[in-house]
Design an enzyme around this catalytic site. Structure first.
Site, short mmCIF file in Angstrom:
data_model
loop_
_atom_site.label_atom_id
_atom_site.label_comp_id
_atom_site.label_asym_id
_atom_site.label_seq_id
_atom_site.Cartn_x
_atom_site.Cartn_y
_atom_site.Cartn_z
N TYR A 180 0.83 -1.19 -0.21
CA TYR A 180 -0.13 0.17 -0.03
C TYR A 180 1.14 1.24 0.02
CZ TYR A 180 -3.72 -3.24 1.29
OH TYR A 180 -4.73 -4.22 1.46
N SER A 181 0.25 2.33 -0.30
CA SER A 181 1.34 3.44 -0.25
C SER A 181 1.86 4.09 1.17
CB SER A 181 0.18 4.76 -0.60
OG SER A 181 -1.08 4.96 0.11
N GLU A 182 1.12 3.46 2.36
CA GLU A 182 1.71 3.75 3.55
C GLU A 182 1.31 2.48 4.38
OE1 GLU A 182 3.08 7.72 1.99
OE2 GLU A 182 0.86 6.80 2.33
N THR A 183 2.04 2.51 5.46
CA THR A 183 1.74 1.54 6.46
C THR A 183 2.23 2.25 7.87
OG1 THR A 183 1.96 -0.62 5.17
CG2 THR A 183 2.09 -0.78 7.83
#
Length: 282
Positions: free
Chosen positions: A44-47
């Site tokens: 994903y784009s961020e975690t």
């Protein structure tokens, strides 16, 4: 709390919409390399990773990783994390200590059980782009000066990290996004922009947005809370907010993951409040 990676869709009530975020509620035993590896595996784009906690005080230390690098602040992963914490600790106000600064997040639960989170950003600000910055970005995007809305000048806005803000003159221009991935990534790395926040103004209270994010290893972000926070600073700097205002931002529509973000902006407060829902995926 758990060391497993939870998955949430933020800024939506539909798991098939919004922006997916990973959430690790107990990352106290993970080093930088492990967190980056998990973020890359999740894709994903961020975690968001909780690296320290005081549950009694509802205070948590958080770090954010894209598949390629750590970022100072991420809005959609903050909303996802706040919802995950509210589901376990109950709704209320939680304080997150992030690399960008202190971020309070208030959560509430509706009658149908949906959790909504409102984060308060660090003070947001905005400045006009330099000619060289704008020229390089437009070239990588394949846009021309005539594609821009002259009433909304190009700026670099900050709400925890920097975002280039470009306003399209038409909805059609915003929808037709086919950019030079490597070229834009190089421009963004050079100027330390986290995303390019492309917007189109439907009305003074409603905007559509798209956010290329090649520096994070993602072609496009379906919902970008950090850019929304910075955009609040942009509107405030331009004097487009003359009193307390709630602005709706519709994002992700052109990539099939519709997202809805609300920002609250006032002339007297440099901080932006960003509101959205989040739901578990799977």
């Amino acid at each position: 709390m758990t060391t497993e990676t939870l998955r949430y869709a933020a800024f939506t009530h539909d798991p098939a919409g919004g922006n997916p975020a990973g959430v690790v509620l107990d990352a106290s035993g993970l080093d930088d390399a492990a967190m980056l590896a998990i973020a890359a595996e999740v894709g994903y784009s961020e975690t968001a990773f909780v690296t320290a906690r005081d549950e009694a005080a509802r205070r948590f230390r958080v770090r954010y990783f894209s598949p390629l690098a750590e970022v100072a602040f991420c809005g959609h992963a903050t909303v996802a994390l706040a919802v995950a914490l509210a589901e376990r600790l109950g709704p209320g106000t939680t304080v997150l200590d992030t690399p960008a600064g202190e971020i309070p997040v208030a959560t509430t639960v509706s009658d149908d059980g949906t959790v909504r989170a409102t984060l308060t950003s660090v003070p947001a600000r905005s400045r006009p782009t330099a000619d060289a910055e704008l020229e390089a970005a437009l070239k990588a995007l394949g846009w021309a000066l005539g594609d821009l809305d002259p009433a909304l000048p190009p700026h670099v806005a900050f709400g925890g990290n920097d975002h280039l803000v470009l306003a399209a003159a038409s909805r059609e221009r915003l929808a037709d996004l086919d950019y030079d991935y490597d070229g834009l990534a190089e421009v963004m790395r050079r100027h330390r922009w986290t995303t390019v926040h492309l917007v189109w103004r439907e009305s003074p209270e409603r905007f559509h947005a798209r956010d290329p994010f090649p520096v994070g290893g993602v072609v496009e972000d379906p919902a970008t809370g950090a850019a929304a926070a910075a955009f609040g600073g942009y509107l405030r700097t331009l004097g487009l907010v003359t009193g307390p205002a709630t602005i709706a931002i519709r994002q992700g529509e052109d990539m099939g993951r519709p997202s809805d973000l609300l920002i609250d902006v006032t002339p007297q407060d440099a901080r932006t409040r960003v509101t959205g829902e989040a739901v578990p995926i799977g």
